[in-house]
Design a protein around this motif. Structure first.
Motif, PDB file in Angstrom:
ATOM      1  N   ALA A  69       0.832  -1.203   0.000  1.00 13.22           N
ATOM      2  CA  ALA A  69       0.000   0.000   0.000  1.00 13.22           C
ATOM      3  C   ALA A  69       0.868   1.254   0.000  1.00 13.22           C
ATOM      4  CB  ALA A  69      -0.939  -0.006   1.199  1.00 13.22           C
ATOM      5  N   LEU A  70       1.918   1.247   0.817  1.00  9.93           N
ATOM      6  CA  LEU A  70       2.773   2.434   0.878  1.00  9.93           C
ATOM      7  C   LEU A  70       3.449   2.676  -0.470  1.00  9.93           C
ATOM      8  CD1 LEU A  70       4.449   2.074   4.386  1.00  9.93           C
ATOM      9  CD2 LEU A  70       2.737   3.725   3.656  1.00  9.93           C
ATOM     10  N   HIS A  71       3.980   1.621  -1.027  1.00  5.94           N
ATOM     11  CA  HIS A  71       4.651   1.799  -2.315  1.00  5.94           C
ATOM     12  C   HIS A  71       3.657   2.253  -3.381  1.00  5.94           C
ATOM     13  CE1 HIS A  71       7.598   1.172  -5.428  1.00  5.94           C
ATOM     14  NE2 HIS A  71       6.653   0.570  -6.132  1.00  5.94           N
ATOM     15  N   THR A  72       2.475   1.639  -3.347  1.00 13.63           N
ATOM     16  CA  THR A  72       1.450   2.006  -4.323  1.00 13.63           C
ATOM     17  C   THR A  72       1.075   3.481  -4.204  1.00 13.63           C
ATOM     18  OG1 THR A  72       0.575  -0.231  -4.231  1.00 13.63           O
ATOM     19  CG2 THR A  72      -0.866   1.446  -5.144  1.00 13.63           C
ATOM     20  N   ALA A  73       0.942   3.937  -2.963  1.00 10.77           N
ATOM     21  CA  ALA A  73       0.588   5.347  -2.758  1.00 10.77           C
ATOM     22  C   ALA A  73       1.620   6.240  -3.429  1.00 10.77           C
ATOM     23  CB  ALA A  73       0.489   5.660  -1.266  1.00 10.77           C
ATOM     24  N   GLY A  74       2.900   5.928  -3.233  1.00 12.54           N
ATOM     25  CA  GLY A  74       3.947   6.744  -3.837  1.00 12.54           C
ATOM     26  C   GLY A  74       3.910   6.687  -5.354  1.00 12.54           C
ATOM     27  N   ALA A  75       3.763   5.457  -5.870  1.00 17.36           N
ATOM     28  CA  ALA A  75       3.803   5.290  -7.323  1.00 17.36           C
ATOM     29  C   ALA A  75       2.600   5.971  -7.969  1.00 17.36           C
ATOM     30  CB  ALA A  75       3.824   3.810  -7.673  1.00 17.36           C
ATOM     31  N   LEU A  76       1.430   5.772  -7.362  1.00 16.72           N
ATOM     32  CA  LEU A  76       0.232   6.370  -7.958  1.00 16.72           C
ATOM     33  C   LEU A  76       0.242   7.888  -7.804  1.00 16.72           C
ATOM     34  CD1 LEU A  76      -2.663   3.870  -7.193  1.00 16.72           C
ATOM     35  CD2 LEU A  76      -1.478   4.286  -9.342  1.00 16.72           C
ATOM     36  N   ALA A  77       0.783   8.368  -6.690  1.00 16.77           N
ATOM     37  CA  ALA A  77       0.804   9.827  -6.491  1.00 16.77           C
ATOM     38  C   ALA A  77       1.498  10.495  -7.669  1.00 16.77           C
ATOM     39  CB  ALA A  77       1.504  10.179  -5.186  1.00 16.77           C
ATOM     40  N   LYS A  78       2.577   9.881  -8.129  1.00 16.63           N
ATOM     41  CA  LYS A  78       3.315  10.483  -9.248  1.00 16.63           C
ATOM     42  C   LYS A  78       2.470  10.462 -10.527  1.00 16.63           C
ATOM     43  CE  LYS A  78       7.256   9.695 -12.213  1.00 16.63           C
ATOM     44  NZ  LYS A  78       8.369  10.616 -12.224  1.00 16.63           N
ATOM     45  N   MET A  79       1.907   9.295 -10.822  1.00 14.88           N
ATOM     46  CA  MET A  79       1.130   9.205 -12.064  1.00 14.88           C
ATOM     47  C   MET A  79      -0.124  10.085 -11.972  1.00 14.88           C
ATOM     48  SD  MET A  79       1.467   5.168 -12.820  1.00 14.88           S
ATOM     49  CE  MET A  79       2.054   5.147 -14.492  1.00 14.88           C
ATOM     50  N   PHE A  80      -0.761  10.031 -10.821  1.00 15.24           N
ATOM     51  CA  PHE A  80      -1.970  10.847 -10.630  1.00 15.24           C
ATOM     52  C   PHE A  80      -1.658  12.326 -10.819  1.00 15.24           C
ATOM     53  CE2 PHE A  80      -4.618   7.841  -7.687  1.00 15.24           C
ATOM     54  CZ  PHE A  80      -4.731   6.967  -8.748  1.00 15.24           C
ATOM     55  N   SER A  81      -0.557  12.775 -10.248  1.00 10.30           N
ATOM     56  CA  SER A  81      -0.357  14.226 -10.295  1.00 10.30           C
ATOM     57  C   SER A  81       0.020  14.662 -11.705  1.00 10.30           C
ATOM     58  CB  SER A  81       0.643  14.694  -9.241  1.00 10.30           C
ATOM     59  OG  SER A  81       1.945  14.386  -9.610  1.00 10.30           O
ATOM     60  N   GLU A  82       0.601  13.730 -12.494  1.00  9.29           N
ATOM     61  CA  GLU A  82       0.838  14.083 -13.895  1.00  9.29           C
ATOM     62  C   GLU A  82      -0.499  14.348 -14.608  1.00  9.29           C
ATOM     63  OE1 GLU A  82       3.322  11.058 -15.630  1.00  9.29           O
ATOM     64  OE2 GLU A  82       5.030  11.846 -14.503  1.00  9.29           O
ATOM     65  N   VAL A  83      -1.504  13.547 -14.253  1.00  9.25           N
ATOM     66  CA  VAL A  83      -2.823  13.762 -14.839  1.00  9.25           C
ATOM     67  C   VAL A  83      -3.433  15.054 -14.300  1.00  9.25           C
ATOM     68  CG1 VAL A  83      -5.155  12.837 -15.033  1.00  9.25           C
ATOM     69  CG2 VAL A  83      -3.205  11.302 -15.100  1.00  9.25           C
ATOM     70  N   ALA A  84      -3.325  15.208 -12.975  1.00 10.71           N
ATOM     71  CA  ALA A  84      -3.973  16.357 -12.341  1.00 10.71           C
ATOM     72  C   ALA A  84      -3.386  17.671 -12.830  1.00 10.71           C
ATOM     73  CB  ALA A  84      -3.841  16.252 -10.820  1.00 10.71           C
ATOM     74  N   GLU A  85      -2.072  17.628 -13.181  1.00 14.59           N
ATOM     75  CA  GLU A  85      -1.440  18.843 -13.663  1.00 14.59           C
ATOM     76  C   GLU A  85      -2.136  19.349 -14.934  1.00 14.59           C
ATOM     77  OE1 GLU A  85       2.810  18.161 -13.944  1.00 14.59           O
ATOM     78  OE2 GLU A  85       2.835  18.768 -11.842  1.00 14.59           O
ATOM     79  N   ASN A  86      -2.630  18.415 -15.720  1.00 16.60           N
ATOM     80  CA  ASN A  86      -3.280  18.798 -16.977  1.00 16.60           C
ATOM     81  C   ASN A  86      -4.779  19.025 -16.816  1.00 16.60           C
ATOM     82  OD1 ASN A  86      -0.865  18.597 -18.388  1.00 16.60           O
ATOM     83  ND2 ASN A  86      -1.122  16.384 -18.570  1.00 16.60           N
ATOM     84  N   ALA A  87      -5.263  18.913 -15.594  1.00 13.20           N
ATOM     85  CA  ALA A  87      -6.697  19.092 -15.396  1.00 13.20           C
ATOM     86  C   ALA A  87      -7.073  20.545 -15.676  1.00 13.20           C
ATOM     87  CB  ALA A  87      -7.080  18.718 -13.979  1.00 13.20           C
ATOM     88  N   ASP A  88      -8.282  20.722 -16.149  1.00 13.34           N
ATOM     89  CA  ASP A  88      -8.786  22.058 -16.441  1.00 13.34           C
ATOM     90  C   ASP A  88      -9.163  22.731 -15.123  1.00 13.34           C
ATOM     91  OD1 ASP A  88      -9.950  24.246 -17.423  1.00 13.34           O
ATOM     92  OD2 ASP A  88     -11.656  23.232 -18.359  1.00 13.34           O
ATOM     93  N   LEU A  89      -8.628  23.925 -14.907  1.00 17.66           N
ATOM     94  CA  LEU A  89      -8.887  24.588 -13.626  1.00 17.66           C
ATOM     95  C   LEU A  89     -10.162  25.401 -13.622  1.00 17.66           C
ATOM     96  CD1 LEU A  89      -5.309  25.626 -12.527  1.00 17.66           C
ATOM     97  CD2 LEU A  89      -6.715  23.748 -11.729  1.00 17.66           C
ATOM     98  N   LYS A  90     -10.785  25.560 -14.780  1.00 15.29           N
ATOM     99  CA  LYS A  90     -11.971  26.409 -14.826  1.00 15.29           C
ATOM    100  C   LYS A  90     -13.079  25.925 -13.905  1.00 15.29           C
ATOM    101  CE  LYS A  90     -12.765  26.797 -19.280  1.00 15.29           C
ATOM    102  NZ  LYS A  90     -11.718  26.066 -20.032  1.00 15.29           N
ATOM    103  N   PRO A  91     -13.412  24.626 -13.935  1.00 12.09           N
ATOM    104  CA  PRO A  91     -14.466  24.185 -13.003  1.00 12.09           C
ATOM    105  C   PRO A  91     -14.088  24.430 -11.549  1.00 12.09           C
ATOM    106  CG  PRO A  91     -13.948  22.466 -14.599  1.00 12.09           C
ATOM    107  CD  PRO A  91     -12.939  23.542 -14.782  1.00 12.09           C
ATOM    108  N   VAL A  92     -12.803  24.270 -11.242  1.00 13.82           N
ATOM    109  CA  VAL A  92     -12.367  24.485  -9.860  1.00 13.82           C
ATOM    110  C   VAL A  92     -12.609  25.929  -9.470  1.00 13.82           C
ATOM    111  CG1 VAL A  92     -10.446  24.285  -8.277  1.00 13.82           C
ATOM    112  CG2 VAL A  92     -10.611  22.741 -10.228  1.00 13.82           C
ATOM    113  N   GLU A  93     -12.263  26.824 -10.384  1.00 13.35           N
ATOM    114  CA  GLU A  93     -12.468  28.236 -10.091  1.00 13.35           C
ATOM    115  C   GLU A  93     -13.956  28.540  -9.965  1.00 13.35           C
ATOM    116  OE1 GLU A  93     -11.047  31.138 -13.021  1.00 13.35           O
ATOM    117  OE2 GLU A  93      -9.906  31.903 -11.326  1.00 13.35           O
TER     118      GLU A  93
END
Ligand SMILES: Nc1ncnc2c1ncn2[C@@H]1O[C@H](COP(=O)(O)OP(=O)(O)OP(=O)(O)O)[C@@H](O)[C@H]1O
Ligand SMILES: Nc1ncnc2c1ncn2[C@@H]1O[C@H](COP(=O)(O)OP(=O)(O)OP(=O)(O)O)[C@@H](O)[C@H]1O
Ligand SMILES: [Mg+2]
Ligand SMILES: [Mg+2]
Ligand SMILES: O=P([O-])([O-])[O-]
Lengths: 271, 438, 293, 283, 271
Positions: free
Chosen positions: C169-193
């Motif tokens: 679980a710990l390793h998965t959290a680290g590995a997924l955090a990286k892949m997830f944040s690559e996706v999140a970086e490209n997320a559209d911020l307009k809805p968030v705003e």
């Protein structure tokens, strides 16, 4: 010189080119016009042997091109260069390398694997680029160039093949009017200066009229017109395009002059 | 919109939200039920009971500290001094720690006024501030003491064994031996063991000071003694790290080189023969599905233990993975470039070289470099099975459960190794994909 | 307007210069790629030799024996093929344990990775200043091989599936955090705003504004991870945590006489890996396709 | 067949810290290099099977096996290896025992107290850690060794050292390991896994007590790969045979405790163990 | 009611809004005009507290808005709804949910996590959508709607907040003329019927003139005009836009009527 007899191409039920007969006796500059799906590209691809004919034959200096296989076919392709609407360059490689691809047929496979070309070829490639006015782009990657420049690289590749025939499949369809003019002029110059045969698919009438010695019109796979630009009246054009009386040439035009007649701002050509 | 329509809309929307709610509650509820099942299937309550917090404490304190054992063998009265009580950590003949003094009566000063005295006749005297003096004697298999019957919880005594844990150190007495453990911060003997003349010397002394060993120049001697440190075995560890990286490197690169041509066979547009294509794809699925674990075991028979076996296990598994992703990349190549090259009369190999390779290279390189990093981790684990690299050292050090400072050292090295490989692969990715021409 | 050619040529610097500089560039590139190739070949060859040298058996001597072990296993398993179904049934609970370890750790790891990725992504982070902290933290989690945490935890918690589960679980959290944040970086911020403008809290913004956008990719990565974790869970069993890996090691270690067990376990493991591999790649294709539409 | 060898590879049985094993054999490695004139390498795979596979695959030239590991190798390929020497105990015997043990504070004093509790074997290829107890204990309990039959659960810890730690830590209630059963319990006897654990500072024998002991088990043989050139075999046999006389300290490390050195042995000594192993396979 | 005093926003060296002073004493409909980069968006974002002011204060009913932190700030945001040029909806969620996001500030995070919106809110959301003429879109995903419909969803979300002020940052810049008219009319209706204050950034003069009671002109961050539409002469407009005498209002227009004066086909508005 080039004689196309009963050339036919079938895709399943669909007949893309239907018993085309064309005789060309001297290195002319020929435009092929017709609307989308008329079979222009298919015809050119058969000429270059990128695809095989279903029927009929192509004779060049009495050699049967359609019958060529393997090395002979590749040899033919090297004598019959092709230019594409989308340029079809290798975008990640530099301009000179792309031009040098024109010599692939002549060089041993092993040497080219490592990008090893004779120095004289490199010089020649740069000379050709210079002739086309883009020598200073030589070291850049092809993808870094504008569309017009890329098409000129494609022409340079074709010239590098030192071909008897240059086929051009809608060479200016992806270009803006200014670049279109530069590219068409280059083809015309090559034709006039080197005496090479040029066959170009074009989708605008006025380009064909302006640059070609002879115009062939296709419709639904058949050749419906073959004559001089002067013979290409608006009536004939309507026939070729299968259009009604509302057909206006300007609608298909990409020429700068045509545009200039409207209110668009005048554009200066910069190479 | 008529009011009837609105009503319908509202009912519809309510239905929509009921469904959404069902989903919003349903998914966590299913997970919760699953976790509840796991809670009992994994026997978590039993685990909480069995969890050994003493071990956790030993582990954490061992990681940053070391202990020096002073041991009296009660049968022959011999006293030995050894770091961590290990043979390799023994003080050389005639040397002992500065906090031990005396000849007939050996006095061990644990600090903070806690003093242990080894008296003749296997007697021992322990001064614990605030508690008083404990006297003990070992006779045969038993130990007698002057301890009262109700003891504080830091003393554990029976007639066979007495254990006293003070804040300054621990003392255990049994019939056969009396041991004092004195705790110190840091990793002792990390640089040099006792048999090295450089032990206890400062950095400046070694680099700029006078020649210590007449035979060798200081720097060379010190490096060699550090490299051959018996306690920490820096040389072996460096080799082990090297072997691990080697396994990852050979495995990844080898796999990429084998997978590339095979991927052409598995890609529809380059392999018109369906049978061959399917066969290649199934082969990829098979080697991937068997998993590096089993390949390791299978290969160990043919090649014996060592890094080559590990490298081959990685190579075989990754050939499957690369084969799959490479052939996917090949399926997606852009026709235009190939056609452009073909139209010049290029030979088939030239077509691949200039029409295909420049397009897929960035994808493939990125993939390969990513795997290089992740395989460094796999190689650590595979090493633990096939007997090579830092993985084996780590697992065995952990399984014997004593040298936690070594375990910590290995873990730090492994993390650093993986991070360096991560950085390296990222750097290479930038360099190669950013600039390289096909 | 037809004078482009001449204007173009006028702008051209000396042709000789272009030739020279291009040839120099080609020379440089050949030198660099030559050196890189040479370095790579040297690394590969010397690496091969070192590995071969440090291995007990040599590569070339061992190559012809590669089929020995599998053929022994297969021969025995084939001889006792009638027992195979009952053996598969016998080891099925161990398989369930292995899959459970993978599933729980994937779920926990995905939630952890989700939180870490949101906290570590520019534009989304609740505390933008702490982004480097969360990033380094997930890097560290990712860098630690599962086996390290598992073995340390076995020391404290005793054997069983839980240490393996926590480790993965710990390793998965680290590995997924990286892949997830690559996706999140490209997320559209307009809805968030848009949500921010209504006075929504950070959690609401992430939940309603970001998650719906990234969910398909996140699910797809999580599925991929689940498949990886099944392998990891089997391997951890091999070195000390329970499950199928433990049974496999014992059967394989004993050797002839239990090769039928080894084969049964192998069939289970192989089948499971291939099964989940197929499922996850099918779903992933669907998810990413659905997004392209 | 009498080709020259270019290197000599010694395998060390698993079950103990790889580094400690390497350390114990470092002297042996030097002597071998000296005697054979070729590079000597040590390999310490994670478990017994690693060495067995190495011998079968011809990637390991010499190892000190346990009797059961020898039987395993012999049963798979009788031509692969030759037993040459066996360790002699201080009293001149060549046997040892499987020792069942538990924590003192667990209240377990005999096998019957382990009923329903967790019982641990070591490596599946160990004689004392699995083969012999798996035959003798069922005779004593009258039940099989299947989990849930007599013992609540039967586990393999992976090796002798792991068994000792698992018992000391309370992960399992009782386990089996090997010892020569000579000398004092408090010392972990004269030689064996318990002695090594004590020497390494892993356990305090006062915390543990013996709950069972097997009949005597023949000590495992030092084996050589059968394909080795004859002169190499002779040199190595001679080297190990005289190791104790040459360097008692080294012999202590190699033989896992006090020993009188090694004496010649043949396959005959292990016929009973081979039969025992076959009987377990038959089950 | 709303009093903006010396409000300033600096981005590094750049002053985006420069000591803006605005007094609004009754719920008016106000248009802010100015060319691109004038600081209109920045001003609105400070009002909604999406970004912090560098200097100055905003007082609403004598409460200091600029000083609000945490929950108080979110509370203010819920009373001061904002509409964006790009709609800023959650595209993958259905329309009703998007509208219900207007109630987020009132609901606990946990409740919103599980979609626990009260039935009355759901009904209200649909009523609002109906008022804006898009009730039948309620179950669709927001991304499936046309631009004009999406903007109306955004307005519905704003109304759902039941705000005292509605801020709209170029609400019609991404819309075609027909939709632009519908959206502006909706805002005007809301202002008139509910008596809410509406402040809208607009980049076309005629829209501001037509729908607003009061127009504020900004240039380079400063307020250069504040008055009634009638006072907004072409001269003033030239000042605001910093344009020369070739400035023509039509060039900035998006109104259908304006377009109709040219030759574009007439479009019927369908609600
Ligand atoms: N590979 C193919 N398979 C099936 N049909 C094809 C194929 N290539 C072309 N066709 C069909 O053949 C006909 C002629 O196509 P072709 O591309 O030659 O037309 P074109 O005159 O070049 O048109 P355009 O101006 O669009 O390029 C079209 O109807 C097309 O759909
Ligand atoms: N986050 C930011 N960082 C730096 N400068 C900014 C930022 N946001 C806006 N600016 C600058 O502040 C000035 C005002 O920008 P603002 O977006 O408020 O203009 P605007 O009037 O809304 O223009 P538009 O019509 O283009 O939306 C511009 O010069 C812009 O470049
Ligand atoms: Mg075409
Ligand atoms: Mg703006
Ligand atoms: O085979 P043994 O483990 O008893 O040496």
């Amino acid at each position: 010189m080039l004689s196309i007899n009963g050339l036919t191409k079938r895709f399943g039920d669909k007949i893309a080119v239907d018993t085309a007969n064309i005789q060309i006796n001297e290195p002319a500059m020929i435009g092929i016009i017709g609307r989308s799906g008329a079979g222009k590209s298919t015809l050119l691809r058969m000429l270059n042997r990128l695809s095989d004919a279903s029927d009929g034959e192509i004779l060049f200096k009495n050699e049967d091109v359609t019958a060529m296989r393997g090395a002979a076919r590749r040899q033919w392709q090297s004598r019959c260069a092709m230019i594409f609407q989308q340029f079809n360059l290798v975008p990640r490689m530099d301009v000179v390398s792309n031009v040098l691809h024109g010599t692939l047929n002549r060089r041993s496979t092993l040497a080219t694997m490592f990008n090893l070309y004779p120095r004289s070829d490199i010089h020649k490639a740069i000379d050709i680029l210079d002739r086309l006015g883009i020598a200073e782009q030589a070291p850049k990657r092809a993808e870094a160039l504008s569309g017009g420049q890329q098409q000129r690289v494609a022409i340079a590749r074709a010239l590098m093949q030192d071909p008897a025939i240059i086929l051009a499949d809608e060479p200016i369809a992806s270009l803006d009017p200014m670049n279109a003019q530069v590219v068409m002029q280059s083809l015309r110059d090559i034709h006039e200066e080197d005496g090479r045969m040029v066959i170009a698919n074009l989708h605008t009438l006025d380009t064909a009229r302006r640059y070609c010695d002879r115009v062939i019109g296709m419709r639904d796979g058949r050749i419906v017109f073959d004559g001089t630009p002067a013979q290409l009246t608006t009536g004939v054009a309507r026939d070729i395009y299968g259009a009604g009386s509302d057909f206006s040439e300007a609608a298909t035009s990409t020429e700068i002059e045509t545009l200039d007649r409207t209110d668009a701002p005048k554009v200066e050509a910069v190479a | 919109m008529t009011s009837l329509d609105i009503q319908a809309s509202k009912t519809h929307a309510e239905g929509l939200f009921r469904r959404k709610r069902l989903f919003a509650f349903g998914v966590p509820a299913v997970i919760l039920v699953y976790f509840a099942y796991i809670f009992f299937a994994f026997d978590v309550p039993g685990l909480v009971q069995r969890a050994n917090m003493d071990n956790a404490r030993t582990l954490t304190s061992d990681i940053w500290s070391h202990k020096v054992h002073v041991t009296r063998d009660n049968r022959n009265g011999e006293i030995s001094y050894a770091v961590e009580g290990e043979r390799k950590g023994e003080y050389p003949e005639g040397k002992r720690p500065a906090w031990v003094s005396g000849a007939d009566v050996i006095t061990v000063d644990l600090g903070g006024d806690t003093i242990v005295r080894f008296l003749p006749d296997n007697r021992t005297e322990i001064d614990v501030p605030g508690f008083g003096s404990v006297e003990a004697q070992a006779e045969g298999r038993t130990v007698t003491t002057n301890l009262p019957s109700d003891l504080p919880d830091w003393i554990n005594a029976s007639d066979r064994r007495v254990a006293i844990a003070t804040p300054e150190g621990r003392i255990t007495l049994t019939g056969s031996k009396t041991e004092v453990f004195n705790y110190f911060a840091g990793w002792e003997l990390f640089w040099f063991t006792f048999d090295s003349p450089y032990h206890g010397m400062g950095f400046g002394q070694i680099v700029f000071g006078e020649q210590i060993d007449p035979e060798r120049r200081n720097i060379i001697g010190a490096m060699s003694d550090f490299w051959h440190n018996k306690m920490w075995r820096h040389k072996d560890i460096a080799w082990a790290l090297g072997e691990t990286i080697l396994m990852a490197f050979l495995g990844t690169m080898g796999a990429a080189m084998i997978a590339l041509p095979l991927a052409f066979l598995a890609a529809k547009r380059f392999a018109p023969v369906m049978l061959l294509r399917t066969a290649t794809r199934r082969l990829f699925d098979f080697v991937r599905g068997v998993d590096a674990l089993i390949w390791t075991v299978v290969l160990a028979r043919a090649f014996g233990p060592g890094p080559m076996t590990g490298a081959l296990a990685i190579l075989i598994t990754d050939t499957g993975t690369f084969g799959k992703t490479f052939s996917e990349a090949l399926e997606n190549v852009d026709d235009k470039q190939i056609e452009g090259v073909t139209s010049t009369g290029a030979k088939p190999l030239q077509r691949y070289r200039f029409g295909v390779i420049p397009q897929v290279m960035p994808v493939l390189l990125a993939q390969v470099l990513y795997f290089l990093e992740s395989n460094t981790r796999s190689a650590t684990i595979i090493g633990a099975i096939t007997g090579g690299g830092i993985g084996l050292m780590l697992t065995q050090a952990i399984q014997t459960q004593k040298d936690w400072e070594e375990v910590a050292y290995y873990i730090i090295l492994i993390i650093l190794m993986v991070m360096v490989m991560d950085w390296l692969s990222g750097w290479l990715r930038g360099k190669l994909i950013g600039t390289k021409d096909g | 307007m037809t004078a482009t050619d001449t204007t173009g040529r006028a702008a051209t610097p000396g042709l000789g210069d272009i030739r020279e500089s291009y040839l120099a560039q080609v020379g440089r590139r050949r030198l660099y790629s030559g050196l890189a190739l040479l370095l790579f070949v040297v690394l590969m060859v010397s690496g091969f030799n070192i590995a071969d040298d440090r291995n007990a058996g040599g590569f070339w001597e061992g190559l012809h024996q590669i089929g020995d072990y599998p053929s022994e296993v297969l021969a025995e398993a084939w001889g006792k093929r009638r027992d195979l179904p009952s053996l598969i049934a016998k080891f099925f609970p161990a398989l369930v344990e292995t899959i459970n370890i993978a599933a729980v750790s994937t779920i926990i790891g995905a939630v952890g990775g989700l939180i870490l990725s949101l906290l570590g992504t520019r534009g989304l982070a609740k505390w933008p200043r702490l982004i480097p902290l969360f990033r380094r933290f997930s890097d560290t989690l990712r860098a630690i091989p599962e086996i390290v945490i598992a073995l340390v935890l076995i020391f404290i918690l005793g054997g069983g599936p839980v240490p393996a589960m926590i480790a993965i679980a710990l390793h998965t959290a680290g590995a997924l955090a990286k892949m997830f944040s690559e996706v999140a970086e490209n997320a559209d911020l307009k809805p968030v705003e848009g949500l921010a403008s209504t006075g929504a809290t950070w959690t609401q913004r992430m939940l309603l504004g970001v998650l719906p956008q990234v969910a398909p990719n996140y699910v797809s990565y999580t599925l991929l991870r689940f498949e990886i974790n099944i392998r990891a869970s089997a391997i951890l069993g091999f070195v000390g945590a329970g499950g199928l890996g433990y049974e496999l090691r014992n059967a394989m270690a004993w050797g002839p006489g239990r090769f039928d067990e080894a084969a049964a376990i192998f069939v289970l493991l192989f089948g499971t890996i291939v099964f989940f591999d197929q499922i996850s790649s099918r779903y992933r294709n669907r998810l990413t396709e659905g997004q392209a539409q | 067949q009498d080709a020259k060898i270019t290197e000599f590879r010694i395998g060390i049985l698993g079950g103990e810290n790889a580094q400690d094993r390497m350390n114990n054999y470092a002297c042996m490695q030097n002597y071998t290099t000296e005697a054979l004139g070729v590079e000597t390498k040590l390999f310490a795979p994670a478990d017994y099977n690693g060495v067995i596979q190495g011998l079968l695959g011809g990637t390991i030239d010499m190892a000190w096996l346990g009797a059961s590991s020898y039987a395993a190798t012999y049963l798979q390929d009788p031509e692969a290896i030759e037993p040459v020497l066996v360790k002699q105990n201080l009293d001149g015997s060549i046997g040892y025992h499987s020792i069942g043990f538990a924590r003192v504070d667990s209240g377990i004093e005999a096998l019957k107290d382990v009923e329903g509790k967790v019982f641990g074997f070591g490596d599946p290829n160990s004689t004392s850690g699995y083969l012999i107890p798996s035959i003798e204990i069922p005779k004593a309990t009258g039940a099989t060794m299947e989990s849930g039959d007599y013992f609540g659960e039967v586990k393999f810890t992976g090796g002798h050292e792991q068994t000792i730690i698992a018992v000391a830590n309370g992960d399992i209630d009782a386990g089996v390991t090997w010892a020569d059963a000579q000398g004092e319990w408090e010392d972990g006897y004269n030689s064996g896994a318990l002695r090594r654990a004590v020497d390494a500072g892993l356990v305090d024998m006062n915390d543990l007590q013996q709950i069972w002991m097997s009949n005597v088990i023949p000590e495992g043989p030092v084996v050589l790969r059968a394909d080795l050139p004859a002169d190499v075999k002779a040199t190595m046999t001679e080297l190990v045979d005289t190791l104790y006389e040459r360097d008692a300290e080294c012999a202590y490390g190699v033989a896992a405790g006090d020993t009188l050195g090694f004496v010649p042995v043949t396959h005959k000594t292990y016929e009973s163990i081979v039969a025992a192993r076959q009987s377990v396979i038959g089950n």
